[in-house]
Structures are given as structure tokens and as C-alpha cells.
Motif scaffolding. Structure first.
Motif, PDB file in Angstrom:
ATOM      1  N   HIS A  43       0.853  -1.197   0.000  1.00  0.00           N
ATOM      2  CA  HIS A  43       0.000   0.000   0.000  1.00  0.00           C
ATOM      3  C   HIS A  43       0.885   1.243   0.000  1.00  0.00           C
ATOM      4  O   HIS A  43       1.487   1.601   1.014  1.00  0.00           O
ATOM      5  CB  HIS A  43      -0.908  -0.010   1.236  1.00  0.00           C
ATOM      6  N   SER A  44       0.965   1.902  -1.148  1.00  0.00           N
ATOM      7  CA  SER A  44       1.782   3.112  -1.248  1.00  0.00           C
ATOM      8  C   SER A  44       1.204   4.028  -2.314  1.00  0.00           C
ATOM      9  O   SER A  44       0.510   3.586  -3.230  1.00  0.00           O
ATOM     10  CB  SER A  44       3.230   2.760  -1.604  1.00  0.00           C
ATOM     11  N   HIS A  45       1.518   5.322  -2.189  1.00  0.00           N
ATOM     12  CA  HIS A  45       0.976   6.323  -3.103  1.00  0.00           C
ATOM     13  C   HIS A  45       2.094   7.188  -3.688  1.00  0.00           C
ATOM     14  O   HIS A  45       3.070   7.509  -3.015  1.00  0.00           O
ATOM     15  CB  HIS A  45      -0.027   7.215  -2.368  1.00  0.00           C
ATOM     16  N   THR A  46       1.894   7.558  -4.941  1.00  0.00           N
ATOM     17  CA  THR A  46       2.838   8.420  -5.645  1.00  0.00           C
ATOM     18  C   THR A  46       2.123   9.715  -6.037  1.00  0.00           C
ATOM     19  O   THR A  46       1.010   9.976  -5.603  1.00  0.00           O
ATOM     20  CB  THR A  46       3.344   7.730  -6.923  1.00  0.00           C
ATOM     21  N   TYR A  47       2.766  10.478  -6.911  1.00  0.00           N
ATOM     22  CA  TYR A  47       2.123  11.713  -7.365  1.00  0.00           C
ATOM     23  C   TYR A  47       0.898  11.456  -8.237  1.00  0.00           C
ATOM     24  O   TYR A  47       0.166  12.383  -8.572  1.00  0.00           O
ATOM     25  CB  TYR A  47       3.113  12.625  -8.078  1.00  0.00           C
ATOM     26  N   TYR A  48       0.650  10.212  -8.599  1.00  0.00           N
ATOM     27  CA  TYR A  48      -0.590   9.892  -9.315  1.00  0.00           C
ATOM     28  C   TYR A  48      -1.811  10.097  -8.414  1.00  0.00           C
ATOM     29  O   TYR A  48      -2.907  10.348  -8.900  1.00  0.00           O
ATOM     30  CB  TYR A  48      -0.580   8.455  -9.820  1.00  0.00           C
ATOM     31  N   SER A  49      -1.613   9.923  -7.108  1.00  0.00           N
ATOM     32  CA  SER A  49      -2.685  10.216  -6.159  1.00  0.00           C
ATOM     33  C   SER A  49      -2.578  11.684  -5.788  1.00  0.00           C
ATOM     34  O   SER A  49      -1.482  12.197  -5.561  1.00  0.00           O
ATOM     35  CB  SER A  49      -2.537   9.361  -4.893  1.00  0.00           C
ATOM     36  N   ILE A  94      12.703  -3.894   1.979  1.00  0.00           N
ATOM     37  CA  ILE A  94      11.430  -4.470   1.561  1.00  0.00           C
ATOM     38  C   ILE A  94      11.681  -5.412   0.378  1.00  0.00           C
ATOM     39  O   ILE A  94      12.383  -5.058  -0.566  1.00  0.00           O
ATOM     40  CB  ILE A  94      10.427  -3.367   1.148  1.00  0.00           C
ATOM     41  N   GLU A  95      11.091  -6.606   0.434  1.00  0.00           N
ATOM     42  CA  GLU A  95      11.309  -7.593  -0.612  1.00  0.00           C
ATOM     43  C   GLU A  95      10.237  -7.549  -1.700  1.00  0.00           C
ATOM     44  O   GLU A  95      10.512  -7.848  -2.864  1.00  0.00           O
ATOM     45  CB  GLU A  95      11.349  -8.992   0.005  1.00  0.00           C
ATOM     46  N   MET A  96       9.014  -7.201  -1.310  1.00  0.00           N
ATOM     47  CA  MET A  96       7.921  -7.080  -2.268  1.00  0.00           C
ATOM     48  C   MET A  96       7.211  -5.761  -2.011  1.00  0.00           C
ATOM     49  O   MET A  96       6.847  -5.460  -0.876  1.00  0.00           O
ATOM     50  CB  MET A  96       6.924  -8.237  -2.135  1.00  0.00           C
ATOM     51  N   PHE A  97       7.004  -4.982  -3.069  1.00  0.00           N
ATOM     52  CA  PHE A  97       6.449  -3.646  -2.907  1.00  0.00           C
ATOM     53  C   PHE A  97       5.355  -3.420  -3.933  1.00  0.00           C
ATOM     54  O   PHE A  97       5.534  -3.678  -5.122  1.00  0.00           O
ATOM     55  CB  PHE A  97       7.550  -2.600  -3.094  1.00  0.00           C
ATOM     56  N   GLY A  98       4.218  -2.964  -3.464  1.00  0.00           N
ATOM     57  CA  GLY A  98       3.108  -2.667  -4.354  1.00  0.00           C
ATOM     58  C   GLY A  98       2.786  -1.187  -4.373  1.00  0.00           C
ATOM     59  O   GLY A  98       2.685  -0.558  -3.320  1.00  0.00           O
ATOM     60  N   ILE A  99       2.649  -0.621  -5.546  1.00  0.00           N
ATOM     61  CA  ILE A  99       2.201   0.763  -5.696  1.00  0.00           C
ATOM     62  C   ILE A  99       0.707   0.714  -5.994  1.00  0.00           C
ATOM     63  O   ILE A  99       0.263   0.004  -6.893  1.00  0.00           O
ATOM     64  CB  ILE A  99       2.968   1.488  -6.809  1.00  0.00           C
ATOM     65  N   SER A 100      -0.061   1.462  -5.221  1.00  0.00           N
ATOM     66  CA  SER A 100      -1.532   1.336  -5.287  1.00  0.00           C
ATOM     67  C   SER A 100      -2.178   2.713  -5.177  1.00  0.00           C
ATOM     68  O   SER A 100      -2.802   3.031  -4.174  1.00  0.00           O
ATOM     69  CB  SER A 100      -2.028   0.429  -4.167  1.00  0.00           C
ATOM     70  N   ASP A 101      -2.019   3.512  -6.208  1.00  0.00           N
ATOM     71  CA  ASP A 101      -2.593   4.854  -6.179  1.00  0.00           C
ATOM     72  C   ASP A 101      -4.113   4.802  -6.234  1.00  0.00           C
ATOM     73  O   ASP A 101      -4.720   3.831  -6.707  1.00  0.00           O
ATOM     74  CB  ASP A 101      -2.039   5.680  -7.338  1.00  0.00           C
ATOM     75  N   HIS A 102      -4.746   5.898  -5.755  1.00  0.00           N
ATOM     76  CA  HIS A 102      -6.201   6.004  -5.789  1.00  0.00           C
ATOM     77  C   HIS A 102      -6.685   6.013  -7.235  1.00  0.00           C
ATOM     78  O   HIS A 102      -6.156   6.749  -8.071  1.00  0.00           O
ATOM     79  CB  HIS A 102      -6.653   7.300  -5.107  1.00  0.00           C
ATOM     80  N   GLN A 103      -7.721   5.257  -7.503  1.00  0.00           N
ATOM     81  CA  GLN A 103      -8.202   5.160  -8.882  1.00  0.00           C
ATOM     82  C   GLN A 103      -8.725   6.495  -9.396  1.00  0.00           C
ATOM     83  O   GLN A 103      -8.557   6.843 -10.558  1.00  0.00           O
ATOM     84  CB  GLN A 103      -9.249   4.040  -8.992  1.00  0.00           C
ATOM     85  N   TYR A 104      -9.308   7.300  -8.525  1.00  0.00           N
ATOM     86  CA  TYR A 104      -9.827   8.591  -8.976  1.00  0.00           C
ATOM     87  C   TYR A 104      -8.694   9.583  -9.226  1.00  0.00           C
ATOM     88  O   TYR A 104      -8.825  10.488 -10.050  1.00  0.00           O
ATOM     89  CB  TYR A 104     -10.849   9.152  -7.971  1.00  0.00           C
ATOM     90  N   GLY A 105      -7.574   9.413  -8.537  1.00  0.00           N
ATOM     91  CA  GLY A 105      -6.403  10.243  -8.819  1.00  0.00           C
ATOM     92  C   GLY A 105      -5.791   9.884 -10.157  1.00  0.00           C
ATOM     93  O   GLY A 105      -5.468  10.748 -10.977  1.00  0.00           O
ATOM     94  N   VAL A 106      -5.644   8.582 -10.383  1.00  0.00           N
ATOM     95  CA  VAL A 106      -5.122   8.097 -11.653  1.00  0.00           C
ATOM     96  C   VAL A 106      -5.992   8.588 -12.810  1.00  0.00           C
ATOM     97  O   VAL A 106      -5.498   8.985 -13.869  1.00  0.00           O
ATOM     98  CB  VAL A 106      -5.064   6.556 -11.648  1.00  0.00           C
ATOM     99  N   ALA A 107      -7.304   8.597 -12.597  1.00  0.00           N
ATOM    100  CA  ALA A 107      -8.242   8.989 -13.660  1.00  0.00           C
ATOM    101  C   ALA A 107      -8.313  10.490 -13.864  1.00  0.00           C
ATOM    102  O   ALA A 107      -8.946  10.962 -14.810  1.00  0.00           O
ATOM    103  CB  ALA A 107      -9.633   8.438 -13.353  1.00  0.00           C
TER     104      ALA A 107
END
Length: 246
Positions: free
Chosen positions: A6-12, A31-44
């Protein structure tokens, strides 16, 4: 497996950093496994007014945006291969507000996973977790920063049965260990409670539900990989699998 999904970039709109900078911070933090999970409304693009002018154009724009984002994340997964295992995620809001709603026509099934937030909010537009998880179409769907046992109690659900259905449908539960300036350094009480509650742990373990760990980071300078690692190790000691590591 030390994972943070669970992490956010400038896409959110609430995020600040480039995807590369948070990946580099995760690698530096072990960290061995990392997921980027920006908000869908931010991405859109957070453009609710477009829908009211031309619904068809709005949907095309929305789909292109989530597809471009996935393409960018997939390129990063390839770029960082050998340094960290990356997963491409999306955090999906379920509050019944026009700019937050994921249009039913938009396909997000190509993502590795999605995180659902607000499912315990009375104003959710997705009261049926299982139906909405199926609608998302991702191979794995997670419940983000939610007191799941309180939610089940409020809905008069049988925990063993509800958790069994989650496991059958590949729905995992997030232990959110955020501690940063965006969240005013608040910690989630449900995580602390679960770490001490052997009954809850047993129900999750016996159901086959996987857990995930997420820092929910928004500023790279706030990142605390030690909190992530401690939670992952504690979960493994409980005999409960982490998602993508089972």
C-alpha cells in the motif's frame, strides 16, 4: 517475506513522490515485495464534471488513464526486476460520491490486485463486498485499513463463514501500519488489537484468508520500513500467509 502493498505516488492527489523514489526507498529499507496502489480517482484525473458533459468521452478518458498507469507500473516492474519484487495495484474508493465512484464500465482486471476502501462506511456504494470484488476482476482483492471484525459484527455476519467466503474468492485483509504526517501519526487500533487477539488470529488462520501489510505511504521522507518488517514477521509467526507469498 517482507512486503508492503500500500503506497501512493504523485498519481494520487494526496501523494507527492515519483514511483521511482518510493521504490528506491523500499529497496533501501529492506522491503522484498512492494506494491504501488494509487487512488483510482487520482489516476483517472479527478475530473467529475466531464461525466456530465459527455458520458461516453468520460468513460474513454477514464479507461485510457487507468490503462496508461498500469502500463507505467508494468515498465517499472521490469526495470526493477532483480532488485525488488513489484506488484501493480490500485486503491479503489467505494464512497458514494460522484468523483470517487469507479464507473462500472471501466476494466481494471489487468492489475495484480486492488485495495478496497470505505467498505465499512454507511455511504458506501458497494455494500456487497463479494459482488464488488468480483466486479473488480483482479486476481486478488484486498480490504484496506478496515476493522474487519467490527464490520462483520455490525452486519451480523458469522466470522468463520464470512472469512471462508473471502478465502474462496481470494480476498485478503490489510494490516495497515501507517505512522506518518499525512495521517497525523495516528495508528490503526484494529491492527494493534489483532496482533494481541489469539481468537481473531485463529479464525483468520483456519479460514485460509491471507493478510497483507501496507504502510500507506504518501511522503517518502515519512517512510518507516521497520514497522512494515515487524508486522510481516509477526504475521508469519502466527502461521498466517501473506498474500502473494502463500
Amino acid at each position: 517475506m517482507i512486503q508492503d502493498l500500500h503506497s501512493h505516488t504523485y498519481y494520487s492527489f494526496c501523494g507527492e513522490n515519483t514511483p521511482e523514489s518510493i521504490l528506491d526507498a523500499a529497496i533501501a529499507g529492506g522491503i522484498e515485495m512492494f506494491g504501488i496502489s494509487d487512488h483510482q480517482y487520482g489516476v483517472a484525473g479527478y475530473r467529475p464534471s466531464t461525466e456530465f458533459h459527455d458520458r461516453a468521452a468520460y468513460l474513454v478518458d477514464y479507461q485510457r488513464a487507468v490503462d496508461r498507469y498500469l502500463a507505467h507500473m508494468t515498465l517499472l516492474k521490469e526495470k526493477y526486476a532483480g532488485r525488488i519484487q513489484m506488484r501493480c495495484g490500485l486503491e479503489v474508493a467505494t464512497l458514494n460520491e460522484p468523483y470517487l465512484v469507479l464507473p462500472p464500465e471501466v476494466d481494471i482486471s489487468g492489475y495484480d490486485y486492488c485495495l478496497l476502501e470505505h467498505i465499512d462506511n454507511p455511504n458506501t456504494y458497494a455494500p456487497d463486498l463479494f459482488a464488488f470484488a468480483a466486479r473488480c476482476g483482479c486476481s486478488r482483492v484486498g480490504i484496506a485499513h478496515t476493522d474487519l471484525f467490527a464490520h462483520m459484527e455490525q452486519r451480523n455476519e458469522n466470522p468463520a463463514e464470512f472469512l471462508r467466503r473471502m478465502a474462496e474468492q481470494g480476498i485478503f485483509w490489510e494490516m495497515n501500519v501507517t505512522y506518518d504526517s499525512i495521517h497525523q501519526y495516528r495508528e490503526h487500533a484494529y491492527v494493534k488489537a489483532f496482533m494481541l487477539d489469539e481468537r481473531q488470529q485463529a479464525l483468520v488462520r483456519e479460514s485460509g484468508v491471507c493478510l497483507s501489510v501496507g504502510f500507506d505511504g504518501h511522503r517518502v521522507q515519512d517512510y518507516r520500513p521497520d514497522r512494515v518488517a515487524d508486522a510481516c514477521r509477526a504475521i508469519e509467526q502466527m502461521g498466517i500467509p501473506l498474500v502473494f507469498a502463500e
